[in-house]
Structure formats: structure tokens, C-alpha cells
Design a protein around this motif. Structure first.
Motif, PDB file in Angstrom:
ATOM      1  N   THR A  67      29.367  83.454  -0.427  1.00 54.48           N
ATOM      2  CA  THR A  67      28.217  82.861  -0.189  1.00 54.48           C
ATOM      3  C   THR A  67      28.051  82.834   1.337  1.00 54.48           C
ATOM      4  OG1 THR A  67      28.863  80.836  -0.180  1.00 54.48           O
ATOM      5  CG2 THR A  67      28.120  81.886  -2.354  1.00 54.48           C
ATOM      6  N   PRO A  68      26.660  82.653   1.800  1.00 56.26           N
ATOM      7  CA  PRO A  68      26.574  81.895   2.840  1.00 56.26           C
ATOM      8  C   PRO A  68      26.720  80.487   3.003  1.00 56.26           C
ATOM      9  CG  PRO A  68      24.240  82.829   2.117  1.00 56.26           C
ATOM     10  CD  PRO A  68      25.555  82.798   1.047  1.00 56.26           C
ATOM     11  N   GLU A  69      26.835  79.922   4.115  1.00 55.28           N
ATOM     12  CA  GLU A  69      27.132  78.424   4.433  1.00 55.28           C
ATOM     13  C   GLU A  69      26.089  77.643   3.396  1.00 55.28           C
ATOM     14  OE1 GLU A  69      26.949  77.242   8.607  1.00 55.28           O
ATOM     15  OE2 GLU A  69      28.466  78.620   9.035  1.00 55.28           O
ATOM     16  N   PHE A  70      26.502  76.747   2.942  1.00 56.92           N
ATOM     17  CA  PHE A  70      25.855  75.601   2.373  1.00 56.92           C
ATOM     18  C   PHE A  70      26.061  74.277   2.849  1.00 56.92           C
ATOM     19  CE2 PHE A  70      26.014  78.779  -1.194  1.00 56.92           C
ATOM     20  CZ  PHE A  70      24.698  78.439  -1.458  1.00 56.92           C
ATOM     21  N   ASP A  71      24.997  73.284   2.939  1.00 58.82           N
ATOM     22  CA  ASP A  71      25.201  71.903   3.383  1.00 58.82           C
ATOM     23  C   ASP A  71      25.372  71.008   2.184  1.00 58.82           C
ATOM     24  OD1 ASP A  71      24.971  72.057   6.161  1.00 58.82           O
ATOM     25  OD2 ASP A  71      22.672  72.450   5.894  1.00 58.82           O
ATOM     26  N   ASN A  72      26.271  70.394   2.297  1.00 55.24           N
ATOM     27  CA  ASN A  72      26.196  69.219   1.079  1.00 55.24           C
ATOM     28  C   ASN A  72      26.122  69.782  -0.427  1.00 55.24           C
ATOM     29  OD1 ASN A  72      26.169  66.655   0.418  1.00 55.24           O
ATOM     30  ND2 ASN A  72      24.107  66.402   0.537  1.00 55.24           N
ATOM     31  N   TRP A  73      26.765  70.697  -0.894  1.00 52.37           N
ATOM     32  CA  TRP A  73      26.581  71.254  -2.155  1.00 52.37           C
ATOM     33  C   TRP A  73      27.337  70.540  -3.209  1.00 52.37           C
ATOM     34  CZ3 TRP A  73      30.365  73.294  -5.388  1.00 52.37           C
ATOM     35  CH2 TRP A  73      31.655  73.521  -4.769  1.00 52.37           C
ATOM     36  N   ARG A  74      28.266  69.691  -2.610  1.00 55.08           N
ATOM     37  CA  ARG A  74      29.005  68.858  -3.673  1.00 55.08           C
ATOM     38  C   ARG A  74      28.448  67.424  -3.902  1.00 55.08           C
ATOM     39  NH1 ARG A  74      35.167  68.751  -1.827  1.00 55.08           N
ATOM     40  NH2 ARG A  74      34.376  67.713  -0.079  1.00 55.08           N
ATOM     41  N   GLY A  75      27.408  67.153  -3.367  1.00 57.55           N
ATOM     42  CA  GLY A  75      26.685  65.748  -3.632  1.00 57.55           C
ATOM     43  C   GLY A  75      26.684  64.816  -2.339  1.00 57.55           C
ATOM     44  N   ASP A  76      26.403  63.727  -2.552  1.00 56.70           N
ATOM     45  CA  ASP A  76      26.102  62.734  -1.442  1.00 56.70           C
ATOM     46  C   ASP A  76      27.471  61.902  -1.233  1.00 56.70           C
ATOM     47  OD1 ASP A  76      23.833  62.872  -0.148  1.00 56.70           O
ATOM     48  OD2 ASP A  76      22.739  61.523  -1.496  1.00 56.70           O
ATOM     49  N   PRO A  77      27.895  61.428  -0.019  1.00 59.83           N
ATOM     50  CA  PRO A  77      27.042  61.764   1.226  1.00 59.83           C
ATOM     51  C   PRO A  77      27.579  63.202   1.367  1.00 59.83           C
ATOM     52  CG  PRO A  77      29.380  60.416   1.562  1.00 59.83           C
ATOM     53  CD  PRO A  77      28.936  60.535   0.169  1.00 59.83           C
ATOM     54  N   PRO A  78      26.790  63.587   2.808  1.00 56.27           N
ATOM     55  CA  PRO A  78      27.072  64.980   2.929  1.00 56.27           C
ATOM     56  C   PRO A  78      28.643  65.377   3.463  1.00 56.27           C
ATOM     57  CG  PRO A  78      25.339  64.007   4.194  1.00 56.27           C
ATOM     58  CD  PRO A  78      25.744  62.916   3.493  1.00 56.27           C
ATOM     59  N   THR A  79      28.910  66.594   2.920  1.00 56.73           N
ATOM     60  CA  THR A  79      30.513  66.822   3.141  1.00 56.73           C
ATOM     61  C   THR A  79      30.941  67.981   4.058  1.00 56.73           C
ATOM     62  OG1 THR A  79      30.340  68.114   1.011  1.00 56.73           O
ATOM     63  CG2 THR A  79      31.100  65.737   0.814  1.00 56.73           C
ATOM     64  N   GLY A  80      29.718  68.325   4.827  1.00 51.75           N
ATOM     65  CA  GLY A  80      29.998  69.497   5.743  1.00 51.75           C
ATOM     66  C   GLY A  80      29.405  70.892   5.277  1.00 51.75           C
ATOM     67  N   LYS A  81      29.862  71.869   5.796  1.00 50.76           N
ATOM     68  CA  LYS A  81      29.129  73.098   5.227  1.00 50.76           C
ATOM     69  C   LYS A  81      30.411  73.889   4.720  1.00 50.76           C
ATOM     70  CE  LYS A  81      25.837  73.752   9.027  1.00 50.76           C
ATOM     71  NZ  LYS A  81      24.900  73.901   8.306  1.00 50.76           N
ATOM     72  N   TRP A  82      29.895  74.593   3.525  1.00 49.13           N
ATOM     73  CA  TRP A  82      30.984  75.232   2.792  1.00 49.13           C
ATOM     74  C   TRP A  82      30.430  76.630   2.326  1.00 49.13           C
ATOM     75  CZ3 TRP A  82      35.361  72.988   1.072  1.00 49.13           C
ATOM     76  CH2 TRP A  82      35.615  71.625   1.322  1.00 49.13           C
TER      77      TRP A  82
END
Length: 120
Positions: A67-82
Motif C-alpha cells: 500500500t501507499p503510506e498510511f498515517d496512524n492506521w493502528r489507532g490512537d495515539p499516532p504511531t507514524g507512517k506505515w
């Protein structure tokens, strides 16, 4: 873009480690694809192909989608780009746990996710 909940299995790694992930997973022949096409091709279409190589040995080629980069896809708080790696046959036949270990070693962090009948 939304991913189908029945898409099953995927891997995740830090987005800035794309080259490391490609190397760790032994991927090659990368081509661009839209999100919808990529997920469909890697989870619903025939995503593996057996063939005979030049030496006459049986090999398997897998189709995966990064996939392209995702911000915060795993929930809060933000965990970076994945980035996520989708490809059910690849993850199943090459052992998702082993693939996640390879990603962790090469990218500093790697995850393997499975949606089971209970979505847990």
C-alpha cells in the motif's frame, strides 16, 4: 481507500523502510497499482502461479500489493507512517509469522495480522 474486512491476512512495516521490506521479503518486479486493484489482485484473484524455471524446477510466483503510506492506521495515539503488504497466498504459504520476523529484523519493526471469523 477502505480495505475489505474479509481480505484476511496482511503484514505491516514502517513506510520509510520500503526498500528494506522489498529485500527482506524477496520481492521483485514491482509495478504501480491503485489501492482497489492491488487489494483485489492480492486477496481475491488468483494470487499465485506455479511454473517451471529454466532448469526445469517447479517454482511459485506470488502477487502481493504494498500500500501507499498510511498515517496512524493502528489507532490512537499516532504511531507514524506505515505500509501494508497484502497477498493471501504469499502470507499463507511463506508463513506470515516468519515474514513478520524478517520485516522486524530488516525494518526495525514488522507485524502480521489475521482477521479470523471472530475478527480478533
Amino acid at each position: 481507500m477502505e480495505f475489505p474486512l474479509d481480505a484476511g491476512r496482511w503484514l505491516a512495516f514502517p513506510a520509510d523502510r520500503l526498500d528494506d521490506a522489498v529485500s527482506a521479503l524477496g520481492l521483485h518486479d514491482l509495478r504501480p497499482a491503485t489501492g482497489v486493484t492491488g487489494v483485489e489482485a492480492a486477496t481475491r484473484a488468483a494470487d499465485s502461479l506455479e511454473f517451471e524455471d529454466a532448469r526445469g524446477e517447479k517454482q511459485t510466483a506470488y502477487r502481493v500489493f504494498i500500500t501507499p503510506e498510511f498515517d496512524n492506521w493502528r489507532g490512537d495515539p499516532p504511531t507514524g507512517k506505515w505500509r501494508l503488504v497484502w497477498g493471501n497466498a504469499f502470507v499463507d504459504e511463506c508463513d506470515g509469522f516468519l515474514l513478520a520476523d524478517r520485516l522486524s529484523e530488516r525494518c526495525g519493526e514488522g507485524h502480521f495480522y489475521v482477521i479470523d471469523p471472530y475478527h480478533s
